[in-house]
Scaffold this active site. Structure first.
Site, mmCIF file in Angstrom:
data_model
loop_
_atom_site.group_PDB
_atom_site.id
_atom_site.type_symbol
_atom_site.label_atom_id
_atom_site.label_comp_id
_atom_site.label_asym_id
_atom_site.label_seq_id
_atom_site.Cartn_x
_atom_site.Cartn_y
_atom_site.Cartn_z
ATOM 1 N N SER A 65 12.520 -76.614 -16.129
ATOM 2 C CA SER A 65 12.708 -77.054 -14.739
ATOM 3 C C SER A 65 11.647 -78.106 -14.430
ATOM 4 C CB SER A 65 12.519 -75.849 -13.807
ATOM 5 O OG SER A 65 12.281 -76.266 -12.476
ATOM 6 N N TYR A 92 8.882 -68.106 -10.640
ATOM 7 C CA TYR A 92 9.758 -69.127 -11.229
ATOM 8 C C TYR A 92 8.908 -70.233 -11.861
ATOM 9 C CZ TYR A 92 13.720 -72.313 -11.741
ATOM 10 O OH TYR A 92 14.686 -73.144 -12.267
#
Ligand SMILES: NC(=O)c1ccc[n+]([C@@H]2O[C@H](COP(=O)([O-])OP(=O)(O)OC[C@H]3O[C@@H](n4cnc5c(N)ncnc54)[C@H](OP(=O)(O)O)[C@@H]3O)[C@@H](O)[C@H]2O)c1
Length: 265
Positions: free
Chosen positions: A152, A167
């Site tokens: 990401s 995350y």
């Protein structure tokens, strides 16, 4: 003086005919698209996720595909995933560690440590366990392979507006894992790379695109991405094919951002 090599035929460069790919998180979002792209390029695709109805619907559309129910946090289910893939297709050449989840939005000081651990389990620990399970038979066969981790932009930058410590930590860990597995397995011709997408509309990012929170979501993406827009469906196809195929035969340990310039600022 190196040998003179003819320029590559572009369609052959990305051809995956006869290759076998496992894609986790194949029941929605990127995972569905990745299965379609790999299948179009000629690969036999093993599709893993927990929602079996979704996998069955996808399998009905893709030739030579195999749906397997699998919770990636369960080591035994991961072992079965690899065993059944090899039973059916004889080998695994490509692994896409795509299954992912998020803890957003929760302030770190209020976050339940159990939630933090659960996110890291899916986004990082499972990628390690499955990569090792796939690497073993790849090493034994001696033909190499390609492992692609879906990281990401938050592998690279923090997330000050949307609180999601687990995350961000898990995705940053995934790029470290990518580098180290690349270092350990280069001698076996197993390449390990990661893709770091910016924001795309999927179930994971639903709130940024739909409902009361969509306006703020659009503003957030316009501020964050140099290109002032989210990624569109299909804008990861090229990088996926690049990393899966021999077109990237000299690329390993890399994390490639596909983010409209989010991390270039
Ligand atoms: N969308 C974005 O903007 C974006 C940006 C950067 C990175 N990513 C990454 O891209 C990957 C795919 O996300 P997405 O956006 O496509 O989201 P999504 O539509 O929510 O898909 C997530 C997938 O992960 C699977 N999954 C979650 N927990 C699992 C578990 N315990 N066991 C097995 N499968 C599990 C889900 O399947 P089941 O629920 O059926 O098991 C689903 O197929 C994730 O790693 C995400 O972090 C997404």
């Amino acid at each position: 003086m190196p040998n003179v090599v003819k320029p590559s035929d572009s369609s052959a460069l990305f051809d995956l005919t006869g290759q076998v790919a496992i894609v986790t998180g194949a029941s929605s979002g990127f995972g569905v698209r990745f299965c379609e792209v790999l299948s179009n390029a000629g690969a036999n695709v093993v599709m893993a996720a927990r929602r079996e109805d979704r996998l069955a619907a996808l399998a009905a559309r893709l030739p030579n595909s195999l749906p397997i129910r699998c919770d990636v946090t369960d080591d035994e289910q991961l072992r079965r995933l690899v065993d059944e893939s090899i039973d059916r297709f004889g080998k695994v050449d490509i692994l896409v560690n795509n299954a992912g989840t998020s803890d957003s939005p929760v302030k770190a000081e209020d976050e339940d440590p159990a939630l933090f651990r659960a996110v890291v389990d899916v986004n990082l620990n499972a990628c390690f366990v499955l990569s090792a399970l796939v690497a073993k038979p790849m090493i034994e066969r001696g033909e190499g392979g390609s492992i692609i981790n879906i990281a990401s932009i938050h592998s690279i930058v923090g997330s000050p507006s949307i609180h999601q410590a687990a995350y961000v930590a898990s995705k940053a860990g995934l790029t470290g894992l990518t580098r180290d597995l690349a270092a350990q397995w280069a001698r076996h011709r197993i390449r390990v790379n990661a893709i770091a997408p910016g924001y795309f509309e999927t179930e994971l990012t639903h709130d940024l695109f739909v409902g009361d929170t969509a306006e703020g979501g659009q503003r957030y993406i316009e501020r964050g991405a140099l290109m002032r827009r989210p990624g569109n469906e299909g804008e990861l196809d090229g990088v996926l094919l690049l990393l899966a195929s021999s077109a990237s035969s000299y690329i390993t340990g890399e994390t490639i951002a596909v983010d409209g310039g989010w991390t270039a600022k």
